[in-house]
Scaffold this motif. Structure first.
Motif, mmCIF file in Angstrom:
data_model
loop_
_atom_site.group_PDB
_atom_site.id
_atom_site.type_symbol
_atom_site.label_atom_id
_atom_site.label_comp_id
_atom_site.label_asym_id
_atom_site.label_seq_id
_atom_site.Cartn_x
_atom_site.Cartn_y
_atom_site.Cartn_z
ATOM 1 N N TYR A 158 0.837 -1.208 0.000
ATOM 2 C CA TYR A 158 0.000 0.000 0.000
ATOM 3 C C TYR A 158 0.869 1.253 0.000
ATOM 4 N N GLY A 159 1.870 1.298 0.880
ATOM 5 C CA GLY A 159 2.730 2.470 0.918
ATOM 6 C C GLY A 159 3.569 2.619 -0.334
ATOM 7 N N PHE A 160 3.921 1.503 -0.957
ATOM 8 C CA PHE A 160 4.782 1.539 -2.135
ATOM 9 C C PHE A 160 4.047 2.078 -3.358
ATOM 10 N N ALA A 161 2.775 1.675 -3.544
ATOM 11 C CA ALA A 161 2.085 2.067 -4.780
ATOM 12 C C ALA A 161 0.598 2.356 -4.603
ATOM 13 N N LEU A 162 -0.071 1.672 -3.694
ATOM 14 C CA LEU A 162 -1.532 1.736 -3.673
ATOM 15 C C LEU A 162 -2.083 3.016 -3.069
ATOM 16 N N GLY A 194 -5.696 6.110 -3.312
ATOM 17 C CA GLY A 194 -6.507 6.452 -2.158
ATOM 18 C C GLY A 194 -7.207 5.276 -1.496
ATOM 19 N N ASP A 195 -8.488 5.477 -1.178
ATOM 20 C CA ASP A 195 -9.250 4.481 -0.433
ATOM 21 C C ASP A 195 -9.359 3.157 -1.188
ATOM 22 N N ALA A 196 -9.439 3.199 -2.499
ATOM 23 C CA ALA A 196 -9.542 1.959 -3.275
ATOM 24 C C ALA A 196 -8.300 1.099 -3.071
ATOM 25 N N GLY A 197 -7.139 1.725 -3.005
ATOM 26 C CA GLY A 197 -5.916 0.973 -2.760
ATOM 27 C C GLY A 197 -5.925 0.303 -1.406
ATOM 28 N N LEU A 221 -6.665 -4.454 2.307
ATOM 29 C CA LEU A 221 -7.480 -5.163 3.292
ATOM 30 C C LEU A 221 -7.884 -6.545 2.782
ATOM 31 N N VAL A 222 -8.217 -6.643 1.507
ATOM 32 C CA VAL A 222 -8.589 -7.947 0.937
ATOM 33 C C VAL A 222 -7.447 -8.934 1.099
ATOM 34 N N PHE A 223 -6.234 -8.476 0.828
ATOM 35 C CA PHE A 223 -5.082 -9.359 0.972
ATOM 36 C C PHE A 223 -4.904 -9.799 2.424
ATOM 37 N N ALA A 224 -4.931 -8.841 3.363
ATOM 38 C CA ALA A 224 -4.716 -9.167 4.772
ATOM 39 C C ALA A 224 -5.810 -10.084 5.307
ATOM 40 N N ILE A 225 -7.059 -9.831 4.935
ATOM 41 C CA ILE A 225 -8.160 -10.676 5.405
ATOM 42 C C ILE A 225 -8.068 -12.064 4.785
ATOM 43 N N GLY A 263 -5.175 -8.247 -4.684
ATOM 44 C CA GLY A 263 -6.467 -8.869 -4.403
ATOM 45 C C GLY A 263 -6.535 -10.297 -4.899
ATOM 46 N N LEU A 264 -5.916 -10.571 -6.061
ATOM 47 C CA LEU A 264 -5.896 -11.925 -6.601
ATOM 48 C C LEU A 264 -5.133 -12.875 -5.679
ATOM 49 N N VAL A 265 -3.997 -12.421 -5.167
ATOM 50 C CA VAL A 265 -3.224 -13.267 -4.256
ATOM 51 C C VAL A 265 -4.017 -13.535 -2.980
ATOM 52 N N GLY A 266 -4.714 -12.508 -2.474
ATOM 53 C CA GLY A 266 -5.558 -12.729 -1.306
ATOM 54 C C GLY A 266 -6.634 -13.765 -1.560
ATOM 55 N N ALA A 267 -7.221 -13.733 -2.764
ATOM 56 C CA ALA A 267 -8.234 -14.732 -3.119
ATOM 57 C C ALA A 267 -7.626 -16.117 -3.248
ATOM 58 N N LEU A 268 -6.404 -16.212 -3.766
ATOM 59 C CA LEU A 268 -5.746 -17.511 -3.918
ATOM 60 C C LEU A 268 -5.472 -18.160 -2.564
#
Length: 251
Positions: free
Chosen positions: A98-102, A106-109, A114-118, A180-185
């Motif tokens: 998130y700090g590097f690029a997202l 803004g909020d979408a990043g 959050l999707v990844f962490a959850i 988000g894809l990695v979080g889903a995987l």
């Protein structure tokens, strides 16, 4: 009425060998690395932040090995390891990416972070529940991407940029979708390879050692390029598993 002192039974004193604490101390060392990675991410020291997460991944493999070698495995150690994994491989990579690029979107990043962490949290919770089930004798596949592997995959855009391969920070939306894809995987039912599936014929052991020595040499000169190639290679195994559709294993 007080009982005579000579009739008081001595209380049994429970003792624990000091070396039985070693696996938990190693786990705490990995947790310190993950938390410190967040600190360096906040001041945009990306090389150190990512390096500490990679160090935590190495530590994650060592604590369980030490516990088995010392016969010091315990439910407390297992829970401590799981909580440490969530910080090291769920929270820390999400904050770094998130700090590097997202944050540029803004909020979408932050939503994708959050999707990844959850996803990491849910994956670890499922693993903890499955850990209580009787272990099958030949489990050679995990269900979903393990948390350390998910962290290494999630950091792929950072490797590309630090290695000078691709300035990925200029493509925040692509990085958000990847994260988000990695979080889903991690929470998918995809059967991914476990270390038990890796079998090396004895006659090829020398060549494998030579290859590992070569990779270590490359790591000293082109570390981020090597991590990029390793992440892409692991991604290839996910595609292979999806095509072959192995039956899901435990984990």
């Amino acid at each position: 009425m007080r009982r005579p002192l000579h009739r008081l039974a001595p209380r049994p004193r429970r003792s624990l060998p000091l070396f039985h604490l070693l696996p938990n101390l190693v786990t705490i060392l990995g947790l310190c690395a993950g938390l410190t990675a967040i600190r360096f991410a906040l001041v945009e020291r990306w090389e150190i932040a990512v390096g500490l997460i990679l160090f935590a991944a190495v530590i994650d493999g060592l604590d369980g090995l030490i516990a088995r070698r010392l016969d010091a495995a315990s439910p407390f150690g297992a829970e401590l390891d799981s909580l440490s994994d969530f910080v090291n491989f769920g929270v820390a990579p999400a904050v770094v990416v998130y700090g590097f690029a997202l944050q540029a979107i803004g909020d979408a990043g932050w939503v994708f972070a959050l999707v990844f962490a959850i996803g990491c949290c849910l994956r670890l919770a499922r693993f903890n529940v499955g850990r209580a089930e009787p272990e099958a004798p030949a489990r050679t596949h995990f269900t979903g991407v393990p948390a350390p592997a998910g962290a290494l995959l999630g950091l792929l855009p950072v490797y590309l940029s630090l290695g000078g391969v691709w300035a990925t920070e200029t493509m925040p939306w692509a990085i958000a979708v990847w994260l988000g894809l990695v979080g889903a995987l991690m929470v998918s039912r995809l059967a991914t390879l476990s270390p038990k599936a890796l079998r090396i014929p004895r006659e090829r052991a020398v060549w494998v050692l030579l290859l590992l020595a070569l990779l270590v040499g490359v790591a000293f000169t082109q570390f981020w390029v090597l991590m990029t190639l390793a992440s892409l290679a692991y991604s290839g195994t996910l595609v292979y598993a999806a095509v072959r559709r192995h039956p899901p294993g435990r984990g």
